[in-house]
Scaffold this active site. Structure first.
Site, mmCIF file in Angstrom:
data_model
loop_
_atom_site.group_PDB
_atom_site.id
_atom_site.type_symbol
_atom_site.label_atom_id
_atom_site.label_comp_id
_atom_site.label_asym_id
_atom_site.label_seq_id
_atom_site.Cartn_x
_atom_site.Cartn_y
_atom_site.Cartn_z
ATOM 1 N N CYS A 192 0.828 -1.213 0.000
ATOM 2 C CA CYS A 192 0.000 0.000 0.000
ATOM 3 C C CYS A 192 0.856 1.253 0.000
ATOM 4 O O CYS A 192 0.498 2.272 -0.579
ATOM 5 C CB CYS A 192 -0.918 0.028 1.222
ATOM 6 S SG CYS A 192 -2.166 -1.247 1.184
ATOM 7 N N CYS B 96 12.814 4.757 -6.062
ATOM 8 C CA CYS B 96 11.416 4.433 -6.352
ATOM 9 C C CYS B 96 10.563 5.123 -5.288
ATOM 10 O O CYS B 96 11.035 6.033 -4.612
ATOM 11 C CB CYS B 96 11.184 2.924 -6.382
ATOM 12 S SG CYS B 96 11.384 2.157 -4.767
#
Lengths: 76, 377
Positions: free
Chosen positions: B191, B339
């Site tokens: 998530c 990232c």
């Protein structure tokens, strides 16, 4: 024709949630075909179901079948 | 008096066909264990406590943070930094003080499974990572406990009942039948990396609570040997029939000793030999001359264009989904990968190390989230 459905984050690799393909004899051949078409599927984890039933080995695909590629989800 | 109160409190479910006082009594006598007090755990707790389950265990070692509040709606701004289990316990007492709630604010381990699973009738996986999911699954198989599984990813959710005792005395399939070997951390987005629609864990948690109540009361047909998949964008539900996988049992520890000695964190970790994680400060001080490669997909925000220009960085965007085919353009280069949260950049670093062993390769710890936390973007 065979309908191939992709779930969850696999759609990031394929860009679509489903695609129609010409007849393919079995699941191994279909998986190879999908990896050629969507190279990042090769490094993805998923299970495969033919006509809503999970398969654990190479399985014959009859015309008109629906094949699902389902990844694991970790979130909660 | 107590019975009158019960008749009142549970009246709407007592009058259901097939439920009655007998169903309520089964709930009162039941002991269930919920692992995870986040997006899934909150609605599960609310519905199970409201339904009158007698004993509920709840484990989570996390504290409430601001980014939890869009989906973990039992928590409020005043609860930030408090242990989640403490807040849930307090709120559940107010909801139904007849329910005995026991909590652990510890990370759930093999030892916890061996010690506490035998005391519960149903185990509920409301965790948010693969290491915990495989740990709980394997313990349920080893100890013969039914497991109510739920998981979310972006706009999709899955629910299933694993390892349920069947009429012929065997157990229904478990998570290892579906996915015998865990994916590595970063192979799939959690998530934090991939995002999740706030209402989705509410939907999936409510489905899990439904399955728990069915398991205990015997009402209806559970999702045993079936995987229920839901997509919030299309509202499509896809139910898959599950079958046992001949190789799954090779991967499940067959004894308590083997289970206790299995390193689940390691099973789900990425090979990091030779890969160094650097934090934001180290990067700013010593690594600005390395090529900075953002491996996030194009839709992931915020983009780093203005940030990289302001530092006059040599940088490029190369999404992880196309990295493998384009990796040769990085051969021989010294690279820092970034990232969203620092998981996928480890995978990218691993790929480049294999492709170009001479490169100096680094992964920015915490990724773009950490750049934002340090107020650099």
């Amino acid at each position: 024709m065979i309908e191939v459905m992709f779930f969850g984050q696999l759609t990031d690799s394929t860009g679509v949630s489903s695609v129609m393909v010409e007849e393919v004899a079995n699941t191994d051949m279909l998986i190879d075909m999908m990896k050629m078409r969507y190279p990042s599927l090769a490094s993805s984890k998923y299970m495969v179901a033919v006509n809503n039933t999970m398969v654990t080995e190479n399985t014959i695909i009859t015309p008109g079948s629906k094949v699902a590629f389902m990844p694991p989800f970790s979130g909660g | 008096m107590e019975q009158t109160n019960d008749l009142n409190r549970y009246q709407r479910q007592l009058i259901l066909k097939g439920f009655g006082m007998e169903g309520q009594q089964k709930l009162r006598q039941a002991k269930v264990l919920v692992i995870g007090a986040g997006g899934l755990g909150c609605p599960i707790m609310q519905y199970l406590v409201a339904a009158g389950i007698g004993h509920i265990g709840l484990a989570d070692n996390d504290t409430v943070s601001l980014s939890n509040l869009h989906r973990q709606i039992l928590f409020g701004s005043d609860d930030i930094h408090a242990y989640k289990v403490d807040v849930v316990k307090r709120k559940m007492f107010s909801l139904n003080s007849d329910v005995n709630v026991r909590t652990w604010n510890e990370r759930w381990t093999q030892e916890h499974c061996m010690q506490h699973f035998p005391n519960y009738d149903v185990i509920i996986d409301a965790t948010d990572n693969f290491a915990s999911r495989y740990l709980i699954n394997d313990a349920c198989v080893l100890l013969g406990k039914p497991l109510v599984f739920g998981a979310v990813s972006q706009f999709d959710g899955q629910v299933a009942v694993f390892n349920q005792l069947q009429e012929d005395g065997s157990r229904s399939v478990n998570y290892r039948d579906l996915f015998p070997v865990p994916p590595a951390n970063g192979e799939l987005l959690n998530c934090s990396e991939g995002g999740v629609l706030g209402v989705l864990p509410g939907t999936i948690g409510a489905m899990q609570a439904t399955e728990v109540i069915k398991l205990i009361t015997g009402l209806g047909k559970t999702l045993s040997n079936r995987l229920w998949n839901y997509n919030a964008l299309s509202q499509d539900v896809f139910i898959m029939q599950l079958v046992s996988n001949p190789i799954s049992h090779q991967n499940i520890p067959s004894s308590e000793e083997e289970f206790l000695s299995t390193d689940y964190e390691f099973l789900c970790s990425i090979p990091r030999i030779g890969i160094k994680e650097i934090d934001v400060l180290q990067w700013k001080e010593n690594f600005l001359d390395h090529l900075f490669v953002d491996i996030r997909e194009p839709h992931e925000l915020p983009r780093l264009n203005s940030f990289c220009s302001s530092l006059s960085l040599e940088w490029m965007e190369l999404p992880l989904s196309s990295l493998e085919t384009n990796i040769s353009c990085l051969n021989g280069r010294n690279v820092v990968f970034v990232c969203q949260a620092g998981m996928r950049s480890l995978m990218a670093a691993d790929m480049l190390m294999k492709s170009s062993p001479g490169s100096r390769v680094f992964s920015l710890k915490g990724g773009v989230h950490m750049l934002a936390e340090k107020k650099l973007i």
